[in-house]
Design a protein around this motif. Structure first.
Motif, PDB file in Angstrom:
ATOM      1  N   UNK A   1       1.837   5.284  11.121  1.00 28.71           N
ATOM      2  CA  UNK A   1       0.940   4.728  10.096  1.00 28.71           C
ATOM      3  C   UNK A   1      -0.407   5.452  10.147  1.00 28.71           C
ATOM      4  N   UNK A   2      -0.798   6.019   9.044  1.00 25.93           N
ATOM      5  CA  UNK A   2      -2.066   6.749   9.072  1.00 25.93           C
ATOM      6  C   UNK A   2      -3.242   5.830   8.748  1.00 25.93           C
ATOM      7  N   UNK A   3      -4.437   6.384   8.852  1.00 30.01           N
ATOM      8  CA  UNK A   3      -5.630   5.561   8.732  1.00 30.01           C
ATOM      9  C   UNK A   3      -5.750   4.926   7.345  1.00 30.01           C
ATOM     10  N   UNK A   4      -5.327   5.683   6.335  1.00 33.50           N
ATOM     11  CA  UNK A   4      -5.426   5.169   4.979  1.00 33.50           C
ATOM     12  C   UNK A   4      -4.584   3.923   4.766  1.00 33.50           C
ATOM     13  N   UNK A   5      -3.366   3.991   5.263  1.00 37.21           N
ATOM     14  CA  UNK A   5      -2.470   2.853   5.093  1.00 37.21           C
ATOM     15  C   UNK A   5      -3.002   1.633   5.828  1.00 37.21           C
ATOM     16  N   UNK A   6      -3.563   1.889   7.003  1.00 33.59           N
ATOM     17  CA  UNK A   6      -4.105   0.800   7.783  1.00 33.59           C
ATOM     18  C   UNK A   6      -5.256   0.132   7.045  1.00 33.59           C
ATOM     19  N   UNK A   7      -6.102   0.973   6.468  1.00 30.39           N
ATOM     20  CA  UNK A   7      -7.244   0.464   5.721  1.00 30.39           C
ATOM     21  C   UNK A   7      -6.753  -0.401   4.556  1.00 30.39           C
ATOM     22  N   UNK A   8      -5.719   0.099   3.906  1.00 26.65           N
ATOM     23  CA  UNK A   8      -5.197  -0.608   2.753  1.00 26.65           C
ATOM     24  C   UNK A   8      -4.614  -1.956   3.161  1.00 26.65           C
ATOM     25  N   UNK A   9      -3.896  -1.969   4.257  1.00 23.34           N
ATOM     26  CA  UNK A   9      -3.302  -3.218   4.734  1.00 23.34           C
ATOM     27  C   UNK A   9      -4.383  -4.239   5.067  1.00 23.34           C
ATOM     28  N   UNK A  10      -5.419  -3.771   5.725  1.00 26.39           N
ATOM     29  CA  UNK A  10      -6.480  -4.691   6.110  1.00 26.39           C
ATOM     30  C   UNK A  10      -7.169  -5.288   4.897  1.00 26.39           C
ATOM     31  N   UNK A  11      -7.204  -4.497   3.836  1.00 26.49           N
ATOM     32  CA  UNK A  11      -7.912  -4.915   2.638  1.00 26.49           C
ATOM     33  C   UNK A  11      -7.164  -6.034   1.916  1.00 26.49           C
ATOM     34  N   UNK A  12      -5.869  -6.072   2.099  1.00 28.82           N
ATOM     35  CA  UNK A  12      -5.055  -6.952   1.279  1.00 28.82           C
ATOM     36  C   UNK A  12      -4.747  -8.269   1.968  1.00 28.82           C
ATOM     37  N   UNK A  13      -4.834  -9.309   1.224  1.00 28.35           N
ATOM     38  CA  UNK A  13      -4.326 -10.570   1.733  1.00 28.35           C
ATOM     39  C   UNK A  13      -2.804 -10.554   1.604  1.00 28.35           C
ATOM     40  N   UNK A  14      -2.167 -11.464   2.272  1.00 31.24           N
ATOM     41  CA  UNK A  14      -0.706 -11.489   2.212  1.00 31.24           C
ATOM     42  C   UNK A  14      -0.226 -11.687   0.782  1.00 31.24           C
ATOM     43  N   UNK A  15      -0.924 -12.489   0.021  1.00 26.53           N
ATOM     44  CA  UNK A  15      -0.467 -12.766  -1.332  1.00 26.53           C
ATOM     45  C   UNK A  15      -0.581 -11.535  -2.212  1.00 26.53           C
ATOM     46  N   UNK A  16      -1.732 -10.885  -2.185  1.00 24.14           N
ATOM     47  CA  UNK A  16      -1.858  -9.727  -3.058  1.00 24.14           C
ATOM     48  C   UNK A  16      -0.934  -8.605  -2.588  1.00 24.14           C
ATOM     49  N   UNK A  17      -0.633  -8.586  -1.313  1.00 25.54           N
ATOM     50  CA  UNK A  17       0.326  -7.595  -0.833  1.00 25.54           C
ATOM     51  C   UNK A  17       1.696  -7.837  -1.480  1.00 25.54           C
ATOM     52  N   UNK A  18       2.096  -9.087  -1.546  1.00 25.03           N
ATOM     53  CA  UNK A  18       3.369  -9.400  -2.197  1.00 25.03           C
ATOM     54  C   UNK A  18       3.321  -9.102  -3.688  1.00 25.03           C
ATOM     55  N   UNK A  19       2.191  -9.389  -4.318  1.00 18.52           N
ATOM     56  CA  UNK A  19       2.039  -9.072  -5.733  1.00 18.52           C
ATOM     57  C   UNK A  19       2.171  -7.572  -5.960  1.00 18.52           C
ATOM     58  N   UNK A  20       1.549  -6.808  -5.075  1.00 20.28           N
ATOM     59  CA  UNK A  20       1.628  -5.359  -5.204  1.00 20.28           C
ATOM     60  C   UNK A  20       3.051  -4.878  -5.037  1.00 20.28           C
ATOM     61  N   UNK A  21       3.764  -5.458  -4.074  1.00 17.37           N
ATOM     62  CA  UNK A  21       5.148  -5.039  -3.866  1.00 17.37           C
ATOM     63  C   UNK A  21       5.974  -5.305  -5.120  1.00 17.37           C
ATOM     64  N   UNK A  22       5.723  -6.438  -5.762  1.00 18.60           N
ATOM     65  CA  UNK A  22       6.455  -6.759  -6.981  1.00 18.60           C
ATOM     66  C   UNK A  22       6.121  -5.753  -8.084  1.00 18.60           C
ATOM     67  N   UNK A  23       4.842  -5.395  -8.189  1.00 12.78           N
ATOM     68  CA  UNK A  23       4.430  -4.409  -9.189  1.00 12.78           C
ATOM     69  C   UNK A  23       5.087  -3.063  -8.941  1.00 12.78           C
ATOM     70  N   UNK A  24       5.052  -2.645  -7.674  1.00 14.27           N
ATOM     71  CA  UNK A  24       5.630  -1.352  -7.323  1.00 14.27           C
ATOM     72  C   UNK A  24       7.112  -1.331  -7.683  1.00 14.27           C
ATOM     73  N   UNK A  25       7.798  -2.427  -7.398  1.00 15.06           N
ATOM     74  CA  UNK A  25       9.215  -2.520  -7.697  1.00 15.06           C
ATOM     75  C   UNK A  25       9.472  -2.372  -9.201  1.00 15.06           C
ATOM     76  N   UNK A  26       8.680  -3.053 -10.005  1.00 17.63           N
ATOM     77  CA  UNK A  26       8.840  -2.962 -11.453  1.00 17.63           C
ATOM     78  C   UNK A  26       8.669  -1.524 -11.921  1.00 17.63           C
ATOM     79  N   UNK A  27       7.620  -0.892 -11.435  1.00 16.79           N
ATOM     80  CA  UNK A  27       7.336   0.468 -11.888  1.00 16.79           C
ATOM     81  C   UNK A  27       8.428   1.431 -11.457  1.00 16.79           C
TER      82      UNK A  27
END
Ligand SMILES: [Zn+2]
Length: 69
Positions: free
Chosen positions: A1-27
Motif C-alpha cells: 500500500x503506497x502513501x497515496x492510498x493510505x492517505x485516501x483511506x484515512x480521509x474516508x469514513x466507512x460509509x463514503x468508502x462503501x459509496x465509492x465502491x458502489x460508484x466504482x462498480x457502476x462505472x
C-alpha cells in the motif's frame, strides 16, 4: 500500500468508502454514475502511465484514484 492510498483511506469514513465502491462498480460496468455532491456525470480517465485510473466529476468534489495494474 503506497502513501497515496493510505492517505485516501484515512480521509474516508466507512460509509463514503462503501459509496465509492458502489460508484466504482457502476462505472466499471459501463453504467452512468453521478457525483453524489454536485450531481454531474462522473468521468473515467486513465492516467498517463496507464497504471491506474481516476474517476472524477468536473468540479472535482469526486476524485477517486484507482489502481488497476
Ligand atoms: Zn462533484
Amino acid at each position: 500500500m503506497d502513501r497515496n492510498q493510505l492517505k485516501q483511506l484515512n480521509k474516508l469514513s466507512a460509509k463514503s468508502y462503501n459509496d465509492q465502491k458502489a460508484l466504482i462498480k457502476r462505472i466499471l460496468m459501463g453504467k452512468p454514475a453521478k457525483c453524489p455532491t454536485c450531481q454531474q456525470n462522473l468521468q473515467f480517465l486513465e492516467t498517463q502511465d496507464s497504471k491506474g485510473a481516476t474517476i472524477r466529476c468536473r468540479q472535482g468534489c469526486t476524485d477517486i484514484e484507482l489502481d488497476i495494474s
